[in-house]
Design a protein around this motif. Structure first.
Motif, mmCIF file in Angstrom:
data_model
loop_
_atom_site.group_PDB
_atom_site.id
_atom_site.type_symbol
_atom_site.label_atom_id
_atom_site.label_comp_id
_atom_site.label_asym_id
_atom_site.label_seq_id
_atom_site.Cartn_x
_atom_site.Cartn_y
_atom_site.Cartn_z
ATOM 1 N N VAL A 248 0.813 -1.225 0.000
ATOM 2 C CA VAL A 248 0.000 0.000 0.000
ATOM 3 C C VAL A 248 0.841 1.266 0.000
ATOM 4 O O VAL A 248 0.300 2.368 -0.165
ATOM 5 C CB VAL A 248 -0.964 0.029 1.212
ATOM 6 C CG1 VAL A 248 -1.914 -1.163 1.185
ATOM 7 C CG2 VAL A 248 -0.200 0.077 2.531
ATOM 8 N N ASP A 249 2.153 1.158 0.195
ATOM 9 C CA ASP A 249 2.977 2.351 0.404
ATOM 10 C C ASP A 249 2.918 3.330 -0.754
ATOM 11 O O ASP A 249 2.833 4.544 -0.555
ATOM 12 C CB ASP A 249 4.431 1.949 0.673
ATOM 13 C CG ASP A 249 4.606 1.259 2.013
ATOM 14 O OD1 ASP A 249 3.635 1.247 2.802
ATOM 15 O OD2 ASP A 249 5.709 0.721 2.274
ATOM 16 N N MET A 252 -0.456 5.045 -0.687
ATOM 17 C CA MET A 252 -0.552 5.907 0.489
ATOM 18 C C MET A 252 0.218 7.205 0.277
ATOM 19 O O MET A 252 -0.252 8.300 0.609
ATOM 20 C CB MET A 252 -0.026 5.167 1.717
ATOM 21 C CG MET A 252 -0.257 5.890 3.035
ATOM 22 S SD MET A 252 0.462 4.999 4.440
ATOM 23 C CE MET A 252 -0.451 3.446 4.346
ATOM 24 N N ALA A 257 -6.622 6.461 -0.601
ATOM 25 C CA ALA A 257 -7.109 5.867 0.648
ATOM 26 C C ALA A 257 -6.675 4.410 0.766
ATOM 27 O O ALA A 257 -6.843 3.617 -0.158
ATOM 28 C CB ALA A 257 -8.624 5.969 0.733
ATOM 29 N N THR A 258 -6.112 4.077 1.931
ATOM 30 C CA THR A 258 -5.715 2.707 2.219
ATOM 31 C C THR A 258 -6.140 2.340 3.631
ATOM 32 O O THR A 258 -6.319 3.195 4.485
ATOM 33 C CB THR A 258 -4.180 2.513 2.112
ATOM 34 O OG1 THR A 258 -3.544 3.311 3.120
ATOM 35 C CG2 THR A 258 -3.661 2.914 0.746
ATOM 36 N N ASP A 259 -6.311 1.062 3.863
ATOM 37 C CA ASP A 259 -6.513 0.537 5.215
ATOM 38 C C ASP A 259 -5.692 -0.739 5.280
ATOM 39 O O ASP A 259 -4.474 -0.699 5.260
ATOM 40 C CB ASP A 259 -7.988 0.298 5.506
ATOM 41 C CG ASP A 259 -8.238 -0.055 6.982
ATOM 42 O OD1 ASP A 259 -7.337 0.151 7.810
ATOM 43 O OD2 ASP A 259 -9.335 -0.563 7.297
ATOM 44 N N ILE A 262 -5.314 -1.306 -0.506
ATOM 45 C CA ILE A 262 -5.707 -0.106 -1.240
ATOM 46 C C ILE A 262 -7.219 -0.165 -1.418
ATOM 47 O O ILE A 262 -7.735 -1.080 -2.067
ATOM 48 C CB ILE A 262 -5.004 -0.040 -2.602
ATOM 49 C CG1 ILE A 262 -3.483 -0.029 -2.413
ATOM 50 C CG2 ILE A 262 -5.453 1.199 -3.377
ATOM 51 C CD1 ILE A 262 -2.702 -0.201 -3.707
ATOM 52 N N GLN A 263 -7.916 0.779 -0.836
ATOM 53 C CA GLN A 263 -9.379 0.703 -0.795
ATOM 54 C C GLN A 263 -9.989 0.961 -2.168
ATOM 55 O O GLN A 263 -9.637 1.920 -2.848
ATOM 56 C CB GLN A 263 -9.923 1.691 0.235
ATOM 57 C CG GLN A 263 -9.536 1.319 1.657
ATOM 58 C CD GLN A 263 -10.106 2.284 2.682
ATOM 59 O OE1 GLN A 263 -10.092 3.503 2.488
ATOM 60 N NE2 GLN A 263 -10.609 1.757 3.781
ATOM 61 N N THR A 270 -10.456 3.485 -6.846
ATOM 62 C CA THR A 270 -9.903 3.952 -5.579
ATOM 63 C C THR A 270 -10.431 5.350 -5.295
ATOM 64 O O THR A 270 -11.282 5.870 -6.025
ATOM 65 C CB THR A 270 -8.361 3.991 -5.635
ATOM 66 O OG1 THR A 270 -7.954 5.051 -6.515
ATOM 67 C CG2 THR A 270 -7.800 2.662 -6.126
#
Length: 386
Positions: A248-249, A252, A257-259, A262-263, A270
């Motif tokens: 995810v870096d 991000m 948006a990430t949790d 990657i959302q 995204t």
């Protein structure tokens, strides 16, 4: 094929199953739209699930490659930027910064995959712990175990069990260490786990549950592995298979948006305009599903969306096959919030485990041995995942 061009079109970052499946699905709908694939790897295609069961059959890394970058580029009429790193995404300018220059995009697909989780370990040999997450890793692992006898695996999940079975079939002595009390702790009821443990034990696998690896030190030509419970094991090689962490870096850093991943919504969009995500790096409606079937479903939904059509992703029930020939196993775990109980039924040569709601409806299952023949019938009873 190796230099970024100024033609935008669709840019896909990542050459795993997710990236290549999206390309195939796009080409079914549009043969002309420009597609650029950016990858840190050489750009060849291989089946990643095969990495955990290719040792017993003595398959080399080269034998696992099914297509070269050149043939894939020609076959799908795409540009492949191989051995190329993406260092930043500018979502306003719609451009990537890469190790080979700037690359504009009209639509961007992040199919970045996931990294193997590494647990903290002490000792002067801690850096020698290996992971197998791609074909290069597999080649290194094969080289390391050549002429050796003992392998210790950290993790008794899907990948850990598959490697344990494969290495045992390849005549290696195998120890498996896991913090849980059983194999596949998040996926199987205890009775089913015991069945799998026993069958793998018969192949020579030794289990060390409810503990973890604390330190690894050199001991002559071998490694001394100290467990948290005080046990000291010797091994030639240590393989970590404790799970995956979505990459995810890059997203991000770009403000996407990430949790856990990657959302993305059910159109695989995204939070950034014209940026999409799928595969092991993606979290779709709160779900992170690093398996083959969800990737295939997502790719089929994403391709039309990239081409201006609106198609909503749905996930039917998608059982997972555990590649453990000592006891073939198929699992469709219940949702994390599912309310119900496991019901176990032993049959000749196998075991059926049903996770049922109070009204008897099926919410998940595990089938083992001869019971795997019931896969289709059980799957039809399950509700859709999404």
């Amino acid at each position: 094929m190796e230099q970024p061009n100024t033609t935008a079109g669709i840019v896909i970052v990542g050459s795993g199953l997710a990236g290549f499946t999206v390309i195939r699905e796009i080409r079914k709908l549009d043969q002309a739209i420009p597609i650029t694939l950016v990858t840190r790897e050489p750009g060849y295609f291989y089946s990643k699930p095969m990495l955990s069961n290719a040792i017993a059959t003595n398959k080399s890394a080269e034998q696992l490659q099914s297509s070269s970058a050149v043939s894939l580029a020609e076959q799908h009429a795409i540009t492949i930027l191989s051995e190329t790193s993406v260092t930043a995404i500018d979502t306003q300018l719609q451009s990537l910064s890469t190790s080979k220059g700037a690359l504009p995009y009209d639509k961007l697909v992040l199919a970045l995959g996931a990294d193997q989780i590494r647990i903290p370990i002490e000792g002067d040999a801690a850096t020698e712990v290996m992971t197998v997450n791609d074909l290069t890793d597999y080649a290194s692992f094969r080289q390391r175990i050549a002429g050796k006898k003992k392998v210790l695996i950290i993790g008794a999940g899907l990948i850990g069990c598959e490697f344990a079975n494969d290495l045992a079939l390849g005549s290696f002595e195998v120890d498996v260490v896991d913090l849980a009390q059983q194999v596949l702790g998040r996926l199987l009821p205890e009775a089913a786990a015991v069945e799998l443990e026993n069958k793998l034990s018969e192949t020579g696998v030794r289990w060390h549950f409810a503990t973890t690896v604390q330190a690894i030190r050199h001991q002559g030509e071998q490694l001394a592995v100290t467990l948290a419970n005080g046990t000291v094991l010797t091994s030639d090689v240590v393989l970590s298979a404790v799970g995956l962490k979505p990459r995810v870096d890059l997203a991000m850093a770009a403000g996407i948006a990430t949790d856990r991943g990657i959302q993305a919504n059910r159109h695989l969009e995204t939070s950034a305009k014209n940026v999409y995500s799928l595969g092991d790096c993606a979290e779709v409606e709160g779900l992170v599903l690093p398996y083959v079937m969800p990737i295939m479903q997502a790719a089929r939904a994403l391709a039309p969306n990239l081409l201006g059509q609106a198609l909503t992703l749905s996930y039917p029930a998608m059982p997972v096959m555990v590649k453990t020939p000592a006891l073939p196993t198929i699992i469709s775990p219940p949702a994390n919030d599912a309310v119900g109980s496991w019901k176990i039924h032993s049959i000749d040569g196998g075991l059926e485990a049903r996770f049922e709601a109070a009204n008897g409806s099926l919410l998940g299952f595990a089938l083992m041995g001869t019971a795997t023949a019931q896969r289709s019938a059980f799957t039809k009873e399950l509700p859709a995942i999404l």
